[in-house]
Design an enzyme around this catalytic site. Structure first.
Site, mmCIF file in Angstrom:
data_model
loop_
_atom_site.group_PDB
_atom_site.id
_atom_site.type_symbol
_atom_site.label_atom_id
_atom_site.label_comp_id
_atom_site.label_asym_id
_atom_site.label_seq_id
_atom_site.Cartn_x
_atom_site.Cartn_y
_atom_site.Cartn_z
ATOM 1 N N LYS A 198 53.883 -5.592 55.988
ATOM 2 C CA LYS A 198 54.855 -4.495 55.953
ATOM 3 C C LYS A 198 55.712 -4.657 54.718
ATOM 4 O O LYS A 198 55.846 -5.762 54.178
ATOM 5 C CB LYS A 198 55.757 -4.538 57.196
ATOM 6 C CG LYS A 198 56.325 -3.184 57.551
ATOM 7 C CD LYS A 198 55.308 -2.323 58.260
ATOM 8 C CE LYS A 198 55.844 -0.958 58.609
ATOM 9 N NZ LYS A 198 54.915 -0.216 59.460
ATOM 10 N N ASN A 224 57.426 12.583 61.083
ATOM 11 C CA ASN A 224 55.982 12.770 60.988
ATOM 12 C C ASN A 224 55.309 12.516 62.332
ATOM 13 O O ASN A 224 54.639 13.393 62.896
ATOM 14 C CB ASN A 224 55.438 11.835 59.894
ATOM 15 C CG ASN A 224 53.928 11.900 59.823
ATOM 16 O OD1 ASN A 224 53.235 11.555 60.768
ATOM 17 N ND2 ASN A 224 53.404 12.365 58.705
ATOM 18 N N SER A 269 44.085 5.164 58.568
ATOM 19 C CA SER A 269 44.257 4.494 57.266
ATOM 20 C C SER A 269 43.018 3.645 56.958
ATOM 21 O O SER A 269 42.562 3.586 55.820
ATOM 22 C CB SER A 269 45.481 3.590 57.282
ATOM 23 O OG SER A 269 46.636 4.316 56.946
HETATM 24 P P1 NAD Z 1 59.738 9.738 59.601
HETATM 25 O O1 NAD Z 1 60.629 9.252 58.525
HETATM 26 O O2 NAD Z 1 58.779 10.822 59.306
HETATM 27 O O3 NAD Z 1 60.616 10.216 60.855
HETATM 28 C C1 NAD Z 1 61.595 9.461 61.448
HETATM 29 C C2 NAD Z 1 62.424 10.420 62.297
HETATM 30 O O4 NAD Z 1 63.340 9.671 63.076
HETATM 31 C C3 NAD Z 1 63.251 11.403 61.460
HETATM 32 O O5 NAD Z 1 63.186 12.680 62.068
HETATM 33 C C4 NAD Z 1 64.669 10.862 61.571
HETATM 34 O O6 NAD Z 1 65.646 11.868 61.468
HETATM 35 C C5 NAD Z 1 64.621 10.277 62.967
HETATM 36 N N1 NAD Z 1 65.628 9.258 63.193
HETATM 37 C C6 NAD Z 1 66.089 8.307 62.351
HETATM 38 N N2 NAD Z 1 67.028 7.574 62.972
HETATM 39 C C7 NAD Z 1 67.121 8.072 64.223
HETATM 40 C C8 NAD Z 1 67.908 7.755 65.348
HETATM 41 N N3 NAD Z 1 68.796 6.761 65.296
HETATM 42 N N4 NAD Z 1 67.719 8.470 66.461
HETATM 43 C C9 NAD Z 1 66.820 9.482 66.512
HETATM 44 N N5 NAD Z 1 66.067 9.829 65.491
HETATM 45 C C10 NAD Z 1 66.231 9.140 64.362
HETATM 46 O O7 NAD Z 1 59.026 8.446 60.180
HETATM 47 P P2 NAD Z 1 57.661 8.341 60.979
HETATM 48 O O8 NAD Z 1 56.604 8.022 60.013
HETATM 49 O O9 NAD Z 1 57.524 9.487 61.909
HETATM 50 O O10 NAD Z 1 57.930 7.005 61.808
HETATM 51 C C11 NAD Z 1 58.673 7.021 63.034
HETATM 52 C C12 NAD Z 1 58.361 5.742 63.787
HETATM 53 O O11 NAD Z 1 56.955 5.670 64.013
HETATM 54 C C13 NAD Z 1 58.746 4.454 63.055
HETATM 55 O O12 NAD Z 1 59.135 3.485 63.989
HETATM 56 C C14 NAD Z 1 57.456 4.042 62.409
HETATM 57 O O13 NAD Z 1 57.409 2.657 62.130
HETATM 58 C C15 NAD Z 1 56.481 4.442 63.493
HETATM 59 N N6 NAD Z 1 55.123 4.608 63.018
HETATM 60 C C16 NAD Z 1 54.808 5.581 62.110
HETATM 61 C C17 NAD Z 1 53.500 5.689 61.672
HETATM 62 C C18 NAD Z 1 53.071 6.754 60.702
HETATM 63 O O14 NAD Z 1 51.873 6.824 60.403
HETATM 64 N N7 NAD Z 1 53.961 7.611 60.252
HETATM 65 C C19 NAD Z 1 52.522 4.803 62.148
HETATM 66 C C20 NAD Z 1 52.881 3.855 63.099
HETATM 67 C C21 NAD Z 1 54.181 3.765 63.513
#
Ligand code: NAD
Length: 458
Positions: free
Chosen positions: A112, A227, A379
């Site tokens: 990471k 996302n 991925s």
């Molecule tokens: P992103 O940046 O697209 O979205 C994050 C969202 O969370 C945003 O809408 C933001 O406003 C919101 N947010 C931030 N702080 C917050 C809070 N305190 N309370 C509520 N909402 C809050 O990120 P993402 O890629 O969707 O990732 C979200 C989670 O999913 C993370 O934990 C990430 O590690 C995990 N994840 C993502 C992926 C991926 O492919 N995108 C894969 C595995 C895990």
């Protein structure tokens, strides 16, 4: 939560993550030496990234890349841009990646990266310079056969494209396989954009098969409308699930009659910052999705109710989907979580003491290392397509993803029922067995001390 509490949680997060191994190893056949090896990250890199800002000044950002374990293959894991990034957090995320890849049985280890920054404060040009600067600093640490980054919180395909381009310039050859989650014209995979949400959706479908429920009776709340959260909400709603609450960093909305997810997504996309890279809009600003401020008129003419992120977690719903950040469900609020099912799209949203509480109260938690593994799985498909130079259709991606997710879910659920253990413990036990078998195959003291006259004997 105040800053002191937040720092304490951040420092504990890696210790908390590793502690789960001790519980899981009781249900696994891992060699003690392999277990010990897994408790320590393979390599940690801390970097300083100087960035020339648009006003001519220089700012230096701090970043990290951690490679946890590469016994099963090159390490894999996203890069996060967030003010809350810390080394313990990146270490925990790298460790989870190693376990996740093992749970879905793809040939990667875990890594990471992160940069301490609020990307919303940067212009698009500053963001590009920061992204390229990060790659310049970590170029010797990553590579298509060593360590392959991807997007995470507040990083996106455009940033992955810049990073791939920078790495290719440094290596003086095109290397699309150094990073995944790229834009499609730069070698991205079809189906990568919604892969994490889709993987979680397939997990809900597996629960549906087991519990024989009718989707339209099932009320869902999604914390984090980014996302991953948007896609899982969209797919579930298209399948007749009722999404009654969504939130982002600025707060959330609740609407008993259900929220119109495609419209909420559209509204969130429309409100962009000047940089046009990040949406500045909050879900609370969506007129058509049920916000009381905007008095929207949807099917049942009722409006929504503004709620906090804390309130969203405690709603009387069937499925809770945390899809934002770590440490959202803790010992402090676990008692008040009413959902009977939780599907963890975020990494590490539940602390281990909260886990015990939920399990003792009969809640079934589909853990992050299974529920959000769709992203790393696609991925892996992207990396494989880049290396083969041969690209798949979206249907092929979906079919292969579904097959991997359903098989992984079934394996974890079987161990859960056989041994009456939480799905998280079962998922870690499966990961430990797979990583442990790989470490053991390279030789451990028990391997060498077995009654063989020669190490060359079969
Ligand atoms: P992103 O940046 O697209 O979205 C994050 C969202 O969370 C945003 O809408 C933001 O406003 C919101 N947010 C931030 N702080 C917050 C809070 N305190 N309370 C509520 N909402 C809050 O990120 P993402 O890629 O969707 O990732 C979200 C989670 O999913 C993370 O934990 C990430 O590690 C995990 N994840 C993502 C992926 C991926 O492919 N995108 C894969 C595995 C895990």
């Amino acid at each position: 939560m105040n800053q002191a509490d937040s720092n304490a949680l951040s420092n504990d997060i890696y210790a908390d993550a590793i502690a789960r191994l001790d519980t899981a190893q009781e249900h696994a056949h891992i060699d003690p030496e392999a277990l010990e090896k897994l408790k320590h990250p393979k390599a940690i890199l801390t970097v300083s990234i100087p960035v020339r800002m648009d006003d001519g000044s220089l700012r230096v950002f701090k970043g990290f890349r951690v490679r946890h374990d590469d016994t099963r293959g090159p390490t894999k894991g996203g890069i996060r841009f967030h003010t809350g990034v810390s080394l313990p957090e990146v270490q925990a995320l790298a460790f989870w990646m190693a376990c996740k890849c093992a749970v879905v049985n793809i040939p990667f280890g875990g890594a990471k990266g992160g940069v301490i920054v609020n990307p919303k404060d940067l212009s698009r040009m500053e963001l590009e310079r920061l992204s390229r600067g990060f790659i310049e600093q970590v170029a010797d640490f990553i590579g298509p056969e060593r360590d392959i980054p991807a997007p995470d919180v507040y990083t996106n395909p455009m940033i992955m494209g810049w990073m791939m381009d920078e790495y290719s310039k440094i290596r003086r050859e095109r290397t699309p396989d150094v990073i995944t989650g790229k834009p499609i014209p730069l070698g991205g995979s079809l189906g990568r954009d919604d892969a994490t949400g889709r993987g979680a959706y397939y997990c809900v479908k597996e629960l549906e098969k087991l519990k024989s429920w009718n989707p339209s009776d099932i009320r869902v709340a999604v914390q984090g409308f980014g996302n991953a959260g948007q896609h899982v909400a969209r797919l579930l709603q298209a399948d007749r699930y009722k999404i009654v609450a969504i939130s982002d960093s600025r707060g959330g909305i609740f609407r008993d009659g259900g929220i119109d997810i495609p419209r909420a997504i559209e509204r969130k996309r429309e409100r962009r910052t000047v940089s046009e890279v990040y949406s500045a809009s909050s879900v609370c600003d969506c007129p058509e999705c049920g916000c009381i401020e905007c008095r929207c008129a949807t099917e049942d003419q009722s409006t929504g109710e503004l709620i906090t992120n804390e309130q969203l977690l405690e709603l009387d719903i069937d499925i809770l989907i945390p899809a934002a950040l770590e440490n959202q469900i803790t010992a402090e609020n676990a008692d008040r979580i009413r959902a009977k099912f939780m599907v963890e799209v975020a990494n590490g949203p539940t602390t281990s003491d909260a886990d015990e509480n939920l399990w003792s109260r009969g809640a079934l938690v589909v853990p992050d290392i299974l529920a959000n593994a769709g992203g790393v799985t696609v991925s892996y498909f992207e990396w494989a397509q880049n290396r083969a130079g041969f690209y798949w259709t979206e249907d092929e991606v979906h079919e292969r993803l579904e097959r991997i997710m359903s098989r992984a879910f079934a394996e974890v659920y079987q161990l859960t029922t056989e041994q009456s253990i939480p799905m998280r413990t079962a998922a870690y036990a499966i990961a430990l067995n797979r990583i442990g078998d790989a470490i053991r195959s390279l030789g451990t003291s028990s391997y060498f001390s077995e009654s063989k006259t020669s190490v060359l004997e079969a």
